[in-house]
Motif scaffolding. Structure first.
Motif, PDB file in Angstrom:
ATOM      1  N   THR A 224      -3.595   8.498  13.747  1.00  0.00           N
ATOM      2  CA  THR A 224      -4.274   7.272  14.172  1.00  0.00           C
ATOM      3  C   THR A 224      -4.981   6.546  13.032  1.00  0.00           C
ATOM      4  O   THR A 224      -5.523   5.468  13.240  1.00  0.00           O
ATOM      5  N   GLY A 225      -4.985   7.156  11.849  1.00  0.00           N
ATOM      6  CA  GLY A 225      -5.637   6.511  10.718  1.00  0.00           C
ATOM      7  C   GLY A 225      -5.198   7.138   9.403  1.00  0.00           C
ATOM      8  O   GLY A 225      -4.779   8.298   9.375  1.00  0.00           O
ATOM      9  N   VAL A 226      -5.300   6.358   8.334  1.00  0.00           N
ATOM     10  CA  VAL A 226      -4.896   6.820   7.002  1.00  0.00           C
ATOM     11  C   VAL A 226      -5.905   6.317   5.983  1.00  0.00           C
ATOM     12  O   VAL A 226      -6.337   5.162   6.052  1.00  0.00           O
ATOM     13  N   ARG A 227      -6.260   7.194   5.053  1.00  0.00           N
ATOM     14  CA  ARG A 227      -7.043   6.811   3.877  1.00  0.00           C
ATOM     15  C   ARG A 227      -6.257   7.258   2.655  1.00  0.00           C
ATOM     16  O   ARG A 227      -5.793   8.391   2.596  1.00  0.00           O
ATOM     17  N   VAL A 228      -6.108   6.362   1.677  1.00  0.00           N
ATOM     18  CA  VAL A 228      -5.410   6.691   0.437  1.00  0.00           C
ATOM     19  C   VAL A 228      -6.291   6.256  -0.727  1.00  0.00           C
ATOM     20  O   VAL A 228      -6.780   5.132  -0.745  1.00  0.00           O
ATOM     21  N   TRP A 229      -6.494   7.181  -1.674  1.00  0.00           N
ATOM     22  CA  TRP A 229      -7.274   6.883  -2.875  1.00  0.00           C
ATOM     23  C   TRP A 229      -6.335   6.749  -4.060  1.00  0.00           C
ATOM     24  O   TRP A 229      -5.395   7.514  -4.204  1.00  0.00           O
ATOM     25  N   GLU A 230      -6.610   5.769  -4.902  1.00  0.00           N
ATOM     26  CA  GLU A 230      -5.839   5.589  -6.125  1.00  0.00           C
ATOM     27  C   GLU A 230      -6.791   5.603  -7.313  1.00  0.00           C
ATOM     28  O   GLU A 230      -7.964   5.253  -7.186  1.00  0.00           O
TER      29      GLU A 230
ATOM     30  N   ASN B 294      -1.776   3.909 -13.225  1.00  0.00           N
ATOM     31  CA  ASN B 294      -2.315   4.038 -11.876  1.00  0.00           C
ATOM     32  C   ASN B 294      -1.552   5.122 -11.150  1.00  0.00           C
ATOM     33  O   ASN B 294      -0.348   5.263 -11.336  1.00  0.00           O
ATOM     34  N   TYR B 295      -2.229   5.862 -10.291  1.00  0.00           N
ATOM     35  CA  TYR B 295      -1.559   6.885  -9.500  1.00  0.00           C
ATOM     36  C   TYR B 295      -2.375   7.191  -8.254  1.00  0.00           C
ATOM     37  O   TYR B 295      -3.549   6.845  -8.160  1.00  0.00           O
TER      38      TYR B 295
ATOM     39  N   VAL C 142     -10.481   3.823  -6.024  1.00  0.00           N
ATOM     40  CA  VAL C 142     -10.230   2.763  -5.043  1.00  0.00           C
ATOM     41  C   VAL C 142      -9.668   3.394  -3.772  1.00  0.00           C
ATOM     42  O   VAL C 142      -8.724   4.172  -3.827  1.00  0.00           O
ATOM     43  N   LYS C 143     -10.238   3.034  -2.613  1.00  0.00           N
ATOM     44  CA  LYS C 143      -9.788   3.582  -1.334  1.00  0.00           C
ATOM     45  C   LYS C 143      -9.164   2.480  -0.492  1.00  0.00           C
ATOM     46  O   LYS C 143      -9.730   1.396  -0.350  1.00  0.00           O
ATOM     47  N   GLN C 144      -7.972   2.765   0.065  1.00  0.00           N
ATOM     48  CA  GLN C 144      -7.315   1.881   1.021  1.00  0.00           C
ATOM     49  C   GLN C 144      -7.356   2.578   2.377  1.00  0.00           C
ATOM     50  O   GLN C 144      -7.106   3.782   2.459  1.00  0.00           O
TER      51      GLN C 144
ATOM     52  N   ARG D 210       3.137  -3.312  10.099  1.00  0.00           N
ATOM     53  CA  ARG D 210       1.974  -3.311   9.205  1.00  0.00           C
ATOM     54  C   ARG D 210       2.170  -2.281   8.094  1.00  0.00           C
ATOM     55  O   ARG D 210       2.850  -1.278   8.293  1.00  0.00           O
ATOM     56  N   THR D 211       1.563  -2.533   6.941  1.00  0.00           N
ATOM     57  CA  THR D 211       1.691  -1.609   5.819  1.00  0.00           C
ATOM     58  C   THR D 211       0.339  -1.342   5.188  1.00  0.00           C
ATOM     59  O   THR D 211      -0.570  -2.176   5.236  1.00  0.00           O
ATOM     60  N   LEU D 212       0.232  -0.169   4.604  1.00  0.00           N
ATOM     61  CA  LEU D 212      -0.870   0.175   3.719  1.00  0.00           C
ATOM     62  C   LEU D 212      -0.224   0.516   2.391  1.00  0.00           C
ATOM     63  O   LEU D 212       0.721   1.313   2.351  1.00  0.00           O
ATOM     64  N   SER D 213      -0.684  -0.097   1.314  1.00  0.00           N
ATOM     65  CA  SER D 213      -0.124   0.212   0.000  1.00  0.00           C
ATOM     66  C   SER D 213      -1.253   0.510  -0.970  1.00  0.00           C
ATOM     67  O   SER D 213      -2.320  -0.091  -0.901  1.00  0.00           O
ATOM     68  N   ALA D 214      -0.983   1.462  -1.868  1.00  0.00           N
ATOM     69  CA  ALA D 214      -1.967   1.842  -2.882  1.00  0.00           C
ATOM     70  C   ALA D 214      -1.222   2.229  -4.146  1.00  0.00           C
ATOM     71  O   ALA D 214      -0.101   2.721  -4.093  1.00  0.00           O
ATOM     72  N   GLY D 215      -1.854   2.007  -5.293  1.00  0.00           N
ATOM     73  CA  GLY D 215      -1.257   2.359  -6.572  1.00  0.00           C
ATOM     74  C   GLY D 215      -0.563   1.176  -7.216  1.00  0.00           C
ATOM     75  O   GLY D 215      -0.723   0.027  -6.799  1.00  0.00           O
ATOM     76  N   MET D 216       0.233   1.487  -8.214  1.00  0.00           N
ATOM     77  CA  MET D 216       0.954   0.470  -8.977  1.00  0.00           C
ATOM     78  C   MET D 216       2.456   0.703  -8.841  1.00  0.00           C
ATOM     79  O   MET D 216       2.926   1.814  -9.086  1.00  0.00           O
TER      80      MET D 216
END
Length: 198
Positions: A46-52, A69-70, A92-94, A128-134
């Protein structure tokens, strides 16, 4: 007697039909060094957190730009409960909160075979999308092999700095019994190969 023969042949034919496995696994990509992980929880994601981690540096001779970036870590929420953070919390958190009846149906991105997952994109069935990083290095694209499946588990490896490999496990979610579901993961040779939800 003829009826018994017909019924026997019918039942034998039904048993001979291949049973489609409702679960699938997208093999891990990346260097694959460090501590293994596999997300877990009851119910739907139901939820996502991604750190870069952003380690950009510039080299102005010939106007070259390099980026390091990674993805340093991530966390999934199953129902109302957050999983542990796999990797670590970077700079950075998405965050993406999923709507009712929304599910992650694609995991894609880029990885550097020498070190980390550089870019991660999670796409839902609602577009919908969540994107993180380069977005640099080698591309990967994970999706379920069976229609109607959704992301159940992310697995792979991480070290002290970030995620070094990632794979995706797909399956069905029993929404009515999601609060009572149990998760059984079988590990063969270090790979997570099958998932059973009951």
């Amino acid at each position: 007697m003829f009826l018994i023969l017909v019924v026997t042949m019918f039942l034998a034919g039904c048993l001979a039909l291949p049973i489609k496995d409702p679960y699938s696994y997208s093999s891990a990509v990346g260097q694959g060094v460090g501590t293994p992980f596999a997300s877990y929880g009851e119910g739907r994601i139901t939820g996502v957190r991604v750190w870069e981690t952003n380690n950009n540096y510039y080299y102005y001779y010939y106007y070259n730009y390099n980026s390091n970036n990674y993805i340093s870590g991530f966390q999934l929420r199953y129902g109302n409960t957050w999983s542990p953070v796999f990797g670590n919390e970077g700079s950075v958190k998405q965050v993406m909160e999923l709507f009712n009846d929304e599910a992650i149906v694609e995991v894609s991105g880029k990885y550097n075979p020498a070190d980390y997952i550089c870019y991660l994109v999670l796409t839902t069935n609602m577009g919908r999308t969540l994107s993180a990083g380069m977005p640099n290095q080698i591309s990967f694209n994970f999706y379920p092999t069976n229609m109607g499946n959704e992301l159940r588990i992310l697995s792979g490896r991480f070290n002290g700095a970030g995620i070094t490999s990632i794979g995706a496990h797909w399956g069905l979610v029993d929404i009515e019994g999601a609060g009572n579901s149990t998760l059984e993961t079988h590990i063969f040779g270090g790979n997570f190969t099958s998932i059973t939800f009951s």
